[in-house]
Design an enzyme around this catalytic site. Structure first.
Site, mmCIF file in Angstrom:
data_model
loop_
_atom_site.group_PDB
_atom_site.id
_atom_site.type_symbol
_atom_site.label_atom_id
_atom_site.label_comp_id
_atom_site.label_asym_id
_atom_site.label_seq_id
_atom_site.Cartn_x
_atom_site.Cartn_y
_atom_site.Cartn_z
ATOM 1 N N TRP A 49 0.840 -1.210 0.000
ATOM 2 C CA TRP A 49 0.000 0.000 0.000
ATOM 3 C C TRP A 49 0.860 1.240 0.000
ATOM 4 O O TRP A 49 1.731 1.419 0.860
ATOM 5 C CB TRP A 49 -0.886 -0.047 1.252
ATOM 6 C CG TRP A 49 -1.501 1.233 1.725
ATOM 7 C CD1 TRP A 49 -0.943 2.136 2.571
ATOM 8 C CD2 TRP A 49 -2.808 1.724 1.419
ATOM 9 N NE1 TRP A 49 -1.818 3.162 2.813
ATOM 10 C CE2 TRP A 49 -2.969 2.942 2.124
ATOM 11 C CE3 TRP A 49 -3.854 1.254 0.630
ATOM 12 C CZ2 TRP A 49 -4.143 3.689 2.068
ATOM 13 C CZ3 TRP A 49 -5.024 2.004 0.569
ATOM 14 C CH2 TRP A 49 -5.166 3.199 1.266
ATOM 15 N N ASP A 52 0.565 8.764 1.352
ATOM 16 C CA ASP A 52 1.088 10.118 1.187
ATOM 17 C C ASP A 52 2.551 10.148 0.741
ATOM 18 O O ASP A 52 3.420 9.561 1.408
ATOM 19 C CB ASP A 52 1.019 10.875 2.511
ATOM 20 C CG ASP A 52 -0.372 10.914 3.108
ATOM 21 O OD1 ASP A 52 -1.295 10.340 2.505
ATOM 22 O OD2 ASP A 52 -0.522 11.512 4.187
ATOM 23 N N TRP A 106 3.858 8.435 10.506
ATOM 24 C CA TRP A 106 2.936 9.099 9.592
ATOM 25 C C TRP A 106 3.668 10.216 8.845
ATOM 26 O O TRP A 106 4.887 10.277 8.839
ATOM 27 C CB TRP A 106 1.728 9.630 10.367
ATOM 28 C CG TRP A 106 0.911 8.533 11.003
ATOM 29 C CD1 TRP A 106 0.966 7.199 10.713
ATOM 30 C CD2 TRP A 106 -0.052 8.670 12.045
ATOM 31 N NE1 TRP A 106 0.080 6.495 11.500
ATOM 32 C CE2 TRP A 106 -0.563 7.367 12.319
ATOM 33 C CE3 TRP A 106 -0.560 9.742 12.768
ATOM 34 C CZ2 TRP A 106 -1.538 7.133 13.288
ATOM 35 C CZ3 TRP A 106 -1.534 9.517 13.729
ATOM 36 C CH2 TRP A 106 -2.021 8.230 13.987
ATOM 37 N N ARG A 183 -0.790 16.790 13.280
ATOM 38 C CA ARG A 183 0.038 15.936 12.430
ATOM 39 C C ARG A 183 0.572 16.634 11.175
ATOM 40 O O ARG A 183 0.179 17.735 10.834
ATOM 41 C CB ARG A 183 -0.751 14.696 12.024
ATOM 42 C CG ARG A 183 -2.089 14.918 11.351
ATOM 43 C CD ARG A 183 -2.733 13.555 11.079
ATOM 44 N NE ARG A 183 -4.036 13.598 10.447
ATOM 45 C CZ ARG A 183 -5.184 13.388 11.093
ATOM 46 N NH1 ARG A 183 -5.185 13.172 12.391
ATOM 47 N NH2 ARG A 183 -6.341 13.399 10.435
ATOM 48 N N ASP A 184 1.469 15.907 10.511
ATOM 49 C CA ASP A 184 2.001 16.245 9.190
ATOM 50 C C ASP A 184 2.839 17.524 9.205
ATOM 51 O O ASP A 184 2.572 18.454 8.445
ATOM 52 C CB ASP A 184 0.865 16.376 8.162
ATOM 53 C CG ASP A 184 -0.120 15.237 8.189
ATOM 54 O OD1 ASP A 184 0.288 14.129 8.581
ATOM 55 O OD2 ASP A 184 -1.299 15.436 7.835
ATOM 56 N N GLU A 234 -4.800 18.760 6.519
ATOM 57 C CA GLU A 234 -3.874 17.636 6.491
ATOM 58 C C GLU A 234 -2.733 17.961 5.534
ATOM 59 O O GLU A 234 -2.893 18.721 4.577
ATOM 60 C CB GLU A 234 -4.575 16.357 6.031
ATOM 61 C CG GLU A 234 -5.496 15.757 7.070
ATOM 62 C CD GLU A 234 -5.868 14.326 6.734
ATOM 63 O OE1 GLU A 234 -5.417 13.420 7.462
ATOM 64 O OE2 GLU A 234 -6.600 14.121 5.751
ATOM 65 N N TRP A 320 -9.929 9.759 0.484
ATOM 66 C CA TRP A 320 -10.383 9.049 1.669
ATOM 67 C C TRP A 320 -11.870 8.725 1.648
ATOM 68 O O TRP A 320 -12.359 8.005 2.522
ATOM 69 C CB TRP A 320 -10.019 9.825 2.929
ATOM 70 C CG TRP A 320 -8.568 9.684 3.260
ATOM 71 C CD1 TRP A 320 -7.628 10.665 3.294
ATOM 72 C CD2 TRP A 320 -7.875 8.467 3.588
ATOM 73 N NE1 TRP A 320 -6.395 10.147 3.620
ATOM 74 C CE2 TRP A 320 -6.521 8.799 3.804
ATOM 75 C CE3 TRP A 320 -8.266 7.133 3.709
ATOM 76 C CZ2 TRP A 320 -5.558 7.850 4.139
ATOM 77 C CZ3 TRP A 320 -7.309 6.179 4.044
ATOM 78 C CH2 TRP A 320 -5.973 6.551 4.258
#
Length: 519
Positions: A49, A52, A106, A183-184, A234, A320
């Site tokens: 898989w 990002d 992540w 995040r990110d 995001e 998503w």
């Protein structure tokens, strides 16, 4: 800014070109056979898989690209590593930030610390990436990794360098839900103040931090926006760029979900300035770098040949709304997911006085053309099938018309015409509709049609259409708009047809460039 209608759902006409939709929805076909469906000129993982992409850094004579990878679809994983010199051909090197027990890695970003601000050595690659400190979802926090071999191997600091104080203070389920989105991180060097700036995505805003050494960070401010229908931030992006007129600009961007108001679920961006404390947007209404369903978690990075005026960009070709599903390549080739073709971005001043990012396919693609076919001009009133078949190509052409209401091209056409993806202009929409290519077992309904705004009075359009076994990407005119869609073409979906409804249209400069596999 709510439109009168959703650009994703309005029908595009009533003539031959729109017949498949008006006869009751998407045509369906059999599941794919076991023959390879692997993309020819898009980056795909060797197996498993892909999610990002992470912004590449330039070391060792090439771009180091990282991407989220797992052995199972939508599973926990880490970062895998690939290298490229041209944005088309990639060499895979396997896991570089691996999954640890209950401790996935992540999204984040890396920088080359040329001035040794972090103390790992001049030229060290320093990465900030999100990890869930509790091993599940809460306490999403930012961890630091560093590399002294150009980004091939990394060492980790054991503790987070940016702590999620909201998450650590949360006790009730509601507090946890509101606090966990942290995040990110995306890192940018502020040359004016000689410090690093980091932006982190939150549920309803972006948080900005600064640091002089990449280890110790201070919160400065949050960037909020009035329209919360845009969804959470995001994979933010932050960079400076010189426009065509010589002016310098800061761009803040993020992947966002504006589906509820009929706008994209892709890469939104704002032009503005950084004053050392906060990002100040020139206009709180964002622009969009792609209007399709499948250009998410986009990253940009400076081109080595013109780092101030040209950036490269790529994104995950998924969404998503349906990303956790199997795709045809799971069965045929043992992988799920691909990146978009690499783009070249330039910044140009528009007629209204604002600045916009314009997109072009990366020029290196021309080096992978294996055959070029030029077809005679066509005047079409109804539909015409072109004498050509293929599954990995660029179709470039101009369309001009006077009275026609709906004009366009069908790609991935089956021999009987029942399956195809339509790319056309209807009213104020430049649309890509994959509904007639829908595949049993892999259905993308209802997320089938996407459209970019175009002048409703326009009577001509220039299109560059990139078709690869499981995708279509359409660059419109000078790259003001792009529409990117994954499409589950079947083996026999190889034809091309032209259509015009409500009057004739002239199709000129019809050029097809076939691509071979990058090596």
């Amino acid at each position: 800014m709510t439109p009168e209608f959703s650009r994703r759902t309005i029908l595009q006409g009533t003539g031959a070109g729109a017949l498949a939709l008006l006869m009751g929805g998407a045509a369906t076909g059999p599941a794919h056979a076991s023959t390879s469906q692997r993309a020819v000129y898009h980056m795909t993982p060797p197996s498993g898989w892909l999610c990002d992409p992470q912004r590449p850094v330039n070391t060792n004579g090439g771009y180091q690209l990282y991407y989220l990878h797992s052995s199972i679809n939508n599973g926990q994983g880490g970062w895998d590593h690939a290298t490229t010199t041209d944005g088309v051909s990639f060499t895979h090197h396997g896991a570089v930030l691996p999954l640890q027990p209950n401790f996935p890695v992540w999204s984040g970003s890396g920088v080359v610390d040329t001035a040794n601000t972090a103390g790992f050595g001049a030229g060290a690659v320093v990465v900030l990436a999100t990890k869930p400190t509790d091993g599940i979802r809460k306490y999403q926090e930012q961890y630091l990794y560093w590399s002294t071999d150009g980004g091939y191997t990394f060492t980790a600091l054991p503790d987070p360098v940016i702590v999620n104080t909201d998450g650590r203070a949360a006790t009730t389920p509601a507090e946890v839900e509101n606090a966990e989105w942290f995040r990110d991180p995306k890192i940018h060097w502020d040359a004016v103040r000689s410090e690093w700036v980091c932006v982190i995505g939150r549920a309803r805003y972006a948080a900005f931090y600064t640091s002089t050494n990449l280890r110790n960070w201070e919160w400065k401010s949050n960037f909020d926006y009035p329209n919360h229908a845009l969804g959470g931030i995001e994979c933010p992006d932050l960079f400076e760029m010189t426009a065509g007129d010589g002016t310098r600009h800061l761009v803040f961007a993020a992947s966002m979900d504006a589906y509820s108001i009929g706008l994209p679920m892709t890469y939104a961006y704002w032009m503005g300035t950084w004053n050392g404390t906060s990002f100040v947007a020139d206009n709180l209404t964002p622009q969009w770098l792609d209007w399709g369903w499948d250009w998410y978690a986009g990253v940009t990075w400076p081109s080595v040949d013109a780092p101030e005026t040209k950036r490269l960009a790529t994104a995950w070709m998924n969404n998503w709304k349906y990303a956790a599903r199997d795709v045809p390549t799971d069965a045929s080739d043992g992988y799920n997911g691909q990146n978009s073709i690499t783009r070249e971005l330039r910044l140009e001043k528009q007629g209204g006085g604002w600045y916009s990012l314009l997109s072009s396919p990366v020029s290196a693609l021309t080096g992978y053309v294996t055959a070029t076919t030029t077809l005679p001009n066509q005047t079409v009133n109804g539909s015409v099938v072109l004498p050509w078949n293929g599954r990995a190509y660029e179709l470039e052409l101009d369309i001009a018309w006077d009275t026609a209401a709906n004009v366009g091209v069908s790609v991935g056409r089956s021999a009987d015409g029942s399956r195809h993806t339509n790319i056309g202009k209807y009213g104020g929409d430049l649309y890509v509709d994959r509904a007639p290519s829908d595949a049993a077992g892999y259905s993308l309904v209802p997320y089938t049609r996407a459209a970019a705004p175009i002048d409703a009075n326009a009577r001509s359009v220039h299109l560059r259409i990139f078709v690869d076994k499981q995708s279509v990407e359409v660059f419109v005119n000078a790259g003001h708009s792009v529409v990117s869609q994954q499409v589950h073409f079947a083996d026999g979906d190889t034809g091309i047809s032209l259509y015009a409804d409500g009057g004739p249209a002239n199709f000129t400069g019809i050029t097809i460039r076939e691509f071979g596999n990058p090596i």
